[in-house]
Design a protein around this motif. Structure first.
Motif, PDB file in Angstrom:
ATOM      1  N   GLN A   1     -13.008 -70.370  19.748  1.00 31.09           N
ATOM      2  CA  GLN A   1     -12.064 -70.134  20.346  1.00 31.09           C
ATOM      3  C   GLN A   1     -11.919 -71.075  21.257  1.00 31.09           C
ATOM      4  OE1 GLN A   1     -15.074 -68.444  20.653  1.00 31.09           O
ATOM      5  NE2 GLN A   1     -14.747 -66.112  19.960  1.00 31.09           N
ATOM      6  N   HIS A   2     -12.969 -72.310  21.698  1.00 28.52           N
ATOM      7  CA  HIS A   2     -12.017 -73.347  22.072  1.00 28.52           C
ATOM      8  C   HIS A   2     -11.503 -74.233  21.354  1.00 28.52           C
ATOM      9  CE1 HIS A   2     -13.045 -76.925  24.840  1.00 28.52           C
ATOM     10  NE2 HIS A   2     -12.826 -77.532  23.322  1.00 28.52           N
TER      11      HIS A   2
ATOM     12  N   SER B   1     -20.204 -77.367  22.785  1.00 29.21           N
ATOM     13  CA  SER B   1     -20.705 -77.060  21.314  1.00 29.21           C
ATOM     14  C   SER B   1     -20.264 -76.544  20.440  1.00 29.21           C
ATOM     15  CB  SER B   1     -21.472 -76.039  22.047  1.00 29.21           C
ATOM     16  OG  SER B   1     -20.682 -74.634  21.907  1.00 29.21           O
TER      17      SER B   1
ATOM     18  N   SER C   1     -13.685 -75.770  29.166  1.00 29.29           N
ATOM     19  CA  SER C   1     -14.401 -74.999  28.009  1.00 29.29           C
ATOM     20  C   SER C   1     -14.587 -73.640  29.170  1.00 29.29           C
ATOM     21  CB  SER C   1     -15.564 -74.536  27.218  1.00 29.29           C
ATOM     22  OG  SER C   1     -16.038 -74.950  28.063  1.00 29.29           O
ATOM     23  N   ARG C   2     -14.765 -72.509  28.386  1.00 24.28           N
ATOM     24  CA  ARG C   2     -13.939 -71.413  29.178  1.00 24.28           C
ATOM     25  C   ARG C   2     -15.001 -71.572  30.870  1.00 24.28           C
ATOM     26  NH1 ARG C   2     -12.269 -65.531  27.060  1.00 24.28           N
ATOM     27  NH2 ARG C   2     -14.416 -64.993  26.866  1.00 24.28           N
TER      28      ARG C   2
ATOM     29  N   ASN D   1     -22.188 -85.117  21.963  1.00 25.85           N
ATOM     30  CA  ASN D   1     -23.503 -83.958  22.064  1.00 25.85           C
ATOM     31  C   ASN D   1     -24.245 -84.216  22.178  1.00 25.85           C
ATOM     32  OD1 ASN D   1     -24.430 -80.828  21.749  1.00 25.85           O
ATOM     33  ND2 ASN D   1     -22.540 -79.907  22.368  1.00 25.85           N
TER      34      ASN D   1
ATOM     35  N   ARG E   1     -20.016 -76.728  28.876  1.00 25.73           N
ATOM     36  CA  ARG E   1     -21.021 -76.078  29.634  1.00 25.73           C
ATOM     37  C   ARG E   1     -22.703 -77.679  29.724  1.00 25.73           C
ATOM     38  NH1 ARG E   1     -21.791 -70.118  29.525  1.00 25.73           N
ATOM     39  NH2 ARG E   1     -22.436 -70.701  27.241  1.00 25.73           N
TER      40      ARG E   1
ATOM     41  N   GLN F   1      -7.734 -74.751  31.617  1.00 21.85           N
ATOM     42  CA  GLN F   1      -8.738 -74.371  30.044  1.00 21.85           C
ATOM     43  C   GLN F   1      -8.143 -74.638  29.095  1.00 21.85           C
ATOM     44  OE1 GLN F   1      -9.689 -70.392  30.756  1.00 21.85           O
ATOM     45  NE2 GLN F   1      -9.704 -69.999  28.516  1.00 21.85           N
ATOM     46  N   ILE F   2      -8.978 -74.970  27.839  1.00 28.18           N
ATOM     47  CA  ILE F   2      -8.272 -75.454  26.380  1.00 28.18           C
ATOM     48  C   ILE F   2      -9.377 -74.562  25.627  1.00 28.18           C
ATOM     49  CG2 ILE F   2      -8.003 -76.639  24.638  1.00 28.18           C
ATOM     50  CD1 ILE F   2      -8.354 -78.473  27.159  1.00 28.18           C
TER      51      ILE F   2
ATOM     52  N   ASP G   1     -26.564 -88.216  24.721  1.00 26.58           N
ATOM     53  CA  ASP G   1     -26.259 -87.436  26.174  1.00 26.58           C
ATOM     54  C   ASP G   1     -25.117 -87.921  27.315  1.00 26.58           C
ATOM     55  OD1 ASP G   1     -26.710 -86.199  29.068  1.00 26.58           O
ATOM     56  OD2 ASP G   1     -28.813 -86.670  28.268  1.00 26.58           O
ATOM     57  N   ILE G   2     -24.622 -87.156  27.428  1.00 29.42           N
ATOM     58  CA  ILE G   2     -22.853 -87.346  27.688  1.00 29.42           C
ATOM     59  C   ILE G   2     -23.574 -88.094  29.571  1.00 29.42           C
ATOM     60  CG2 ILE G   2     -21.298 -85.330  26.842  1.00 29.42           C
ATOM     61  CD1 ILE G   2     -21.847 -84.398  29.418  1.00 29.42           C
TER      62      ILE G   2
ATOM     63  N   SER H   1      -7.715 -68.587  24.905  1.00 34.87           N
ATOM     64  CA  SER H   1      -7.363 -68.216  25.532  1.00 34.87           C
ATOM     65  C   SER H   1      -6.877 -68.400  26.685  1.00 34.87           C
ATOM     66  CB  SER H   1      -7.994 -66.825  26.604  1.00 34.87           C
ATOM     67  OG  SER H   1      -9.339 -67.443  26.234  1.00 34.87           O
TER      68      SER H   1
HETATM   69  C1  LIG Z   1     -11.941 -63.481  23.602  1.00 32.29           C
HETATM   70  C2  LIG Z   1     -12.947 -64.924  23.634  1.00 32.29           C
HETATM   71  C3  LIG Z   1     -12.094 -65.604  24.030  1.00 32.29           C
HETATM   72  C4  LIG Z   1     -12.112 -67.028  24.184  1.00 32.29           C
HETATM   73  N1  LIG Z   1     -11.513 -68.271  24.557  1.00 32.29           N
HETATM   74  C5  LIG Z   1     -12.013 -68.981  24.908  1.00 32.29           C
HETATM   75  C6  LIG Z   1     -10.949 -70.709  25.202  1.00 32.29           C
HETATM   76  O1  LIG Z   1      -9.541 -70.217  25.662  1.00 32.29           O
HETATM   77  N2  LIG Z   1     -11.901 -71.079  26.127  1.00 32.29           N
HETATM   78  C7  LIG Z   1     -12.782 -71.689  25.586  1.00 32.29           C
HETATM   79  O2  LIG Z   1     -13.682 -72.586  25.502  1.00 32.29           O
HETATM   80  N3  LIG Z   1     -13.870 -70.530  24.966  1.00 32.29           N
HETATM   81  C8  LIG Z   1     -13.362 -68.891  24.970  1.00 32.29           C
HETATM   82  N4  LIG Z   1     -14.440 -68.756  24.849  1.00 32.29           N
HETATM   83  C9  LIG Z   1     -15.649 -68.984  24.719  1.00 32.29           C
HETATM   84  C10 LIG Z   1     -16.512 -69.125  24.067  1.00 32.29           C
HETATM   85  O3  LIG Z   1     -17.351 -68.772  22.487  1.00 32.29           O
HETATM   86  C11 LIG Z   1     -17.977 -70.611  24.228  1.00 32.29           C
HETATM   87  O4  LIG Z   1     -18.748 -69.557  24.727  1.00 32.29           O
HETATM   88  C12 LIG Z   1     -17.442 -71.434  25.050  1.00 32.29           C
HETATM   89  O5  LIG Z   1     -16.136 -72.403  24.242  1.00 32.29           O
HETATM   90  C13 LIG Z   1     -18.998 -72.595  25.258  1.00 32.29           C
HETATM   91  O6  LIG Z   1     -18.397 -72.926  25.703  1.00 32.29           O
HETATM   92  P1  LIG Z   1     -19.225 -74.914  25.695  1.00 32.29           P
HETATM   93  O7  LIG Z   1     -18.456 -75.114  24.834  1.00 32.29           O
HETATM   94  O8  LIG Z   1     -18.434 -75.349  27.157  1.00 32.29           O
HETATM   95  O9  LIG Z   1     -20.973 -74.149  26.435  1.00 32.29           O
HETATM   96  P2  LIG Z   1     -21.725 -74.074  25.297  1.00 32.29           P
HETATM   97  O10 LIG Z   1     -22.036 -73.432  24.525  1.00 32.29           O
HETATM   98  O11 LIG Z   1     -22.922 -73.358  26.248  1.00 32.29           O
HETATM   99  O12 LIG Z   1     -22.348 -75.330  25.054  1.00 32.29           O
HETATM  100  C14 LIG Z   1     -22.969 -76.329  25.619  1.00 32.29           C
HETATM  101  C15 LIG Z   1     -22.947 -77.578  24.496  1.00 32.29           C
HETATM  102  O13 LIG Z   1     -22.952 -78.546  25.523  1.00 32.29           O
HETATM  103  C16 LIG Z   1     -24.603 -79.431  25.008  1.00 32.29           C
HETATM  104  N5  LIG Z   1     -25.232 -79.917  26.135  1.00 32.29           N
HETATM  105  C17 LIG Z   1     -25.369 -80.029  26.562  1.00 32.29           C
HETATM  106  N6  LIG Z   1     -26.423 -80.381  27.982  1.00 32.29           N
HETATM  107  C18 LIG Z   1     -25.687 -82.206  27.137  1.00 32.29           C
HETATM  108  C19 LIG Z   1     -25.767 -83.261  27.826  1.00 32.29           C
HETATM  109  N7  LIG Z   1     -26.666 -83.431  28.607  1.00 32.29           N
HETATM  110  N8  LIG Z   1     -25.033 -84.011  27.433  1.00 32.29           N
HETATM  111  C20 LIG Z   1     -24.246 -83.905  25.819  1.00 32.29           C
HETATM  112  N9  LIG Z   1     -24.320 -82.678  25.618  1.00 32.29           N
HETATM  113  C21 LIG Z   1     -24.466 -81.665  26.301  1.00 32.29           C
HETATM  114  C22 LIG Z   1     -25.230 -78.120  24.086  1.00 32.29           C
HETATM  115  O14 LIG Z   1     -25.851 -79.589  23.542  1.00 32.29           O
HETATM  116  C23 LIG Z   1     -23.847 -77.440  23.454  1.00 32.29           C
HETATM  117  O15 LIG Z   1     -24.251 -77.723  22.071  1.00 32.29           O
HETATM  118  C24 LIG Z   1     -14.067 -67.150  24.342  1.00 32.29           C
HETATM  119  C25 LIG Z   1     -14.260 -66.278  23.856  1.00 32.29           C
HETATM  120  C26 LIG Z   1     -14.170 -65.396  23.967  1.00 32.29           C
HETATM  121  C27 LIG Z   1     -15.025 -63.928  23.303  1.00 32.29           C
END
Ligand SMILES: Cc1cc2nc3c(=O)[nH]c(=O)nc-3n(C[C@H](O)[C@H](O)[C@H](O)COP(=O)(O)OP(=O)(O)OC[C@H]3O[C@@H](n4cnc5c(N)ncnc54)[C@H](O)[C@@H]3O)c2cc1C
Ligand SMILES: Nc1ncnc2c1ncn2[C@@H]1O[C@H](COP(=O)(O)O)[C@@H](O)[C@H]1O
Lengths: 383, 275
Positions: free
Chosen positions: A339-340, A335, A302-303, A353, A277, A316-317, A371-372, A320
């Motif tokens: 789950q990821h 983050s 990520s999801r 990050n 995200r 998707q890694i 910052d990416i 799930s």
């Molecule tokens: C039953 C279940 C199964 C799931 N299965 C999966 C699955 O298979 N795969 C999966 O990925 N998720 C899964 N999830 C979701 C998981 O819980 C997280 O919500 C998800 O992985 C978060 O994705 P994210 O890290 O991309 O987003 P976020 O948690 O929002 O993290 C975004 C990160 O990006 C960083 N960031 C933002 N802007 C910048 C920037 N410019 N430069 C550097 N860093 C930055 C932030 O600091 C933050 O750490 C599942 C959830 C459940 C409940």
């Protein structure tokens, strides 16, 4: 009490009563406590379901290949069998598969049972279950390992229920105790915790394992100092299995099977650039794609990005999504939710990050606080 | 066609945490929801009913508050709901869960059972096929398309089906192939999210079904009533321990200017990529 306005009440499926399995009457309920020690000791050996994918051609040409998880299961089975002085037996079901089955003898197995039947040309749960039941009744294995594939996840529970035994899905760690108990560890509650699960009072003990979780068995020409494995061509022989087959052949008819164009599997990538995200817009993906390409790798995510439709589901890694074991995993703007990271099972892990306390930094081997949007462009310039 | 849909209540978020000192689950205050896959199962049932008539009955096993799942199903259009709730059902593994659900199903008249592809908490995909096995009926997992009911006669099928048998034509997603098959009813299918888009609960229905009762079944209402068949006692697996997942130890954290970080990264990547 289940009577309602529409009069829904009648019992349609007859009570099957106690199930007779392997000469032992089992209660209709699970109740594995009823199994005596003698009965348990009749079961020995580790059985691996070697899942064969037929080439999707209309003729029974025998083309196809084993699901890659098969070789990982063989490796694990061998390790546990050596620890407990048991045999490893593979079961191959399919049509025109005897040649392919023989090839498994290059792996560290003691026996390969093959049921080569035209009825096994396509995966039909009830038909496969009947043949597999025959193999289980004949061999009485203490442990059965299957891939957590669509076929494995459909077939394993039918077998587990038929034998009124335990089945643990998606194990990430397997081990064996001196008394033969299989120690199964799997993520539970969305990967927030790990659970160690045992099937102490029932046999066979059944587990499914995902691809890329266990190491691959080595291809050998015979095992040094060991008897070579043997191929056993089998016909159905167990009356219960024969009956079950006859019934199931009348319940499902396959019309056609079509190959889904292989999405380049992220599970096979040596380098994965995974985005989360932290990515602000769809069009920014180009930059990260470029990095993946430069490194000869693939882009995953990520999801949340999959849910936005920016990344295909097959990329998707996580728990799930797919489990991966690349040489290098680069997490950008992820983050590190449990789950990821549950989907990453090895390799050098690098994370970029901007949040110094992001959980991914507890997981990564190299954590880059930045910052990416500035680090990645700079990296592309110097790579 | 009488259709039964198996629906489960699951924790709503990923916020189920572990108490690091006690190694136990912290589940207090975690909101519950209907297993998202099961909404696709319900949608499939409602769509079939609209096509060929019949009834849609939802069956759920869980604590009393799992009634919420059935309420939600009523708002979407389900006709009947049964909640299997009893202390002795607690602690069931997939074997005991499938057994309990199959026992309830034996008291119903059904042509088709639809389950979700998997639950988001158990995440095993085992319960559906397990129920089919206990009922000794065929099942097809991972159905992504329902092509027809009692469809045209099978032409080039692998084996002929009994003439005139009630059947469903479905496409199962096996990962690298799609398998199109006819399955005789009664049968069980589990469905993927690709199958449909679940409808939203209707405001009108919500008012209309406000007083609609949910049938409750306990162990003594089931054909096989001895308590050892259910819950933890009827389970073949035992959880020996639970523990927080291991994390790789941190090796290095780099901070600095982007250019500097990028050149260090480049050195590292040249070293670890393409060996
Ligand atoms: C039953 C279940 C199964 C799931 N299965 C999966 C699955 O298979 N795969 C999966 O990925 N998720 C899964 N999830 C979701 C998981 O819980 C997280 O919500 C998800 O992985 C978060 O994705 P994210 O890290 O991309 O987003 P976020 O948690 O929002 O993290 C975004 C990160 O990006 C960083 N960031 C933002 N802007 C910048 C920037 N410019 N430069 C550097 N860093 C930055 C932030 O600091 C933050 O750490 C599942 C959830 C459940 C409940
Ligand atoms: N307690 C339950 N009550 C009703 N249905 C269930 C229950 N547990 C599992 N199911 C059904 O079985 C499917 C697969 O669940 P699982 O095996 O836990 O992944 C779910 O999508 C539901 O349709």
């Amino acid at each position: 009490m289940t009577r309602d306005e529409s009069g829904t009440k009648i019992t349609r499926v007859p009570e099957s009563g106690a199930n007779k399995i392997a000469g032992h009457v089992r209660e209709p309920g699970a109740r594995p406590e009823g199994n005596s020690a003698e009965m348990m000791s009749e079961w020995s050996g580790i059985m691996v379901f070697a899942e064969f994918h037929h080439a999707a051609s209309p003729t029974d040409s025998g083309g196809g290949e084993f699901d890659p998880v098969t070789f990982e299961l063989i490796g694990k089975a061998r390790e546990m069998a050596d620890k407990s002085d048991q045999e490893v037996v593979c079961v191959v079901l399919g049509s025109g598969v005897t040649g392919a089955a023989a090839d498994l003898l290059h792996y560290p197995v003691d026996r390969v049972l093959v049921y080569d039947r035209h009825e096994l040309r396509h995966y039909v749960a009830g038909v496969y279950a009947a043949f597999f039941q025959d193999a289980v009744l004949t061999e009485k294995p203490s442990i059965i390992l299957m891939g957590a594939t669509p076929v494995g996840r459909s077939l394993a529970p039918r077998i587990a229920v038929r034998f009124r035994t335990g089945l643990t899905a998606d194990c990430t760690v397997l081990d064996i105790r001196p008394n033969g108990d299989l120690v199964q560890t799997r993520p539970a509650f969305g990967g927030n915790i790990m659970a160690t699960i045992l099937t102490k009072n029932a046999r066979p003990q059944m587990a499914t394992v995902r691809y890329k979780v266990m190491p691959w068995a080595e291809r050998l020409d015979g095992r040094p100092g060991k008897k070579p494995g043997v191929l056993v061509e089998r016909e159905m022989s167990q009356p219960d299995a024969v009956k079950s087959l006859a019934r199931n052949l009348k319940s499902v008819a396959v019309r056609s099977e079509v190959l889904v164009p292989k999405a380049d599997s992220i599970s096979e990538a040596k380098v994965i650039v995974a985005v989360g995200r932290g990515v602000k817009s769809n069009s920014d993906l180009e930059m990260f794609e470029a990095l993946a390409e430069r490194l000869g790798g693939m882009l995953g995510g990520s999801r949340p990005l999959v849910e936005k439709g920016w990344i295909p589901v097959s990329r998707q890694i996580g728990q799930s999504g797919r489990t991966v074991r690349p040489d290098v995993y680069i997490a950008l703007g992820i983050s590190g939710a449990i789950q990821h990271v549950a989907g990453i099972s090895g390799g050098t892990i690098i994370a970029v990050n901007s949040d110094k306390v992001a959980p991914i930094f507890e997981f990564a081997n190299y954590g880059v606080v930045g910052d990416i949007y500035s680090v990645v462009p700079a990296l592309l310039k110097v790579l | 066609m009488n259709i039964v849909v198996l629906m489960k209540q699951v924790p709503g978020t990923s916020s189920v945490g572990v108490d690091p000192t006690r190694g136990t689950l912290r589940r207090e205050g975690v909101p519950a929801q209907t297993n998202p896959y099961d909404l696709h199962a319900l949608e499939a049932a409602l769509a079939l009913k609209e096509q060929v008539g019949g009834t849609v009955t939802v069956v759920s096993m869980g604590p009393p508050q799992a009634e919420a799942v059935i309420r939600e199903a009523y708002w979407m259009g389900a006709d009947h709901g049964i909640l299997l709730t009893d202390r002795v059902f607690a602690g069931a593994d997939t074997l005991a869960t499938a057994f309990t659900l199959s026992q309830a199903l034996k008291t119903l008249e059904f042509d088709l059972i639809i389950a979700g592809m998997q639950s988001t908490d158990g995440d095993t995909a085992q319960v559906g096929p397990g129920v089919a096995e206990f009922l000794d009926i065929p099942h097809v997992s991972y159905v992504r398309e329902i092509k027809g009911v009692a469809g045209p006669e099978v032409g080039a099928g692998t084996y002929p089906l009994p003439e005139g048998a009630a059947r469903l034509t479905v496409t199962a997603d096996l990962g690298d192939t799609l398998l199109i098959q006819d399955v005789c009813l009664p049968a069980l299918i589990t469905v993927t999210k690709d199958l449909n888009q679940p409808r939203l609960p209707s405001f009108k229905l919500r008012k209309a079904v406000a007083d609609k009762p949910v049938s409750v079944m306990r162990a003594e209402d089931l054909p096989a009533s001895p308590k050892p068949y259910y819950g933890l006692a009827g389970s073949a697996t035992r959880v020996e321990k639970i523990f927080p997942p291991e994390r790789t130890v941190v090796r290095e954290i780099w901070e600095g200017e982007p250019d500097e970080l990028a050149s260090r990264l480049a050195v590292l990547l040249r070293e670890v990529v393409g060996k």
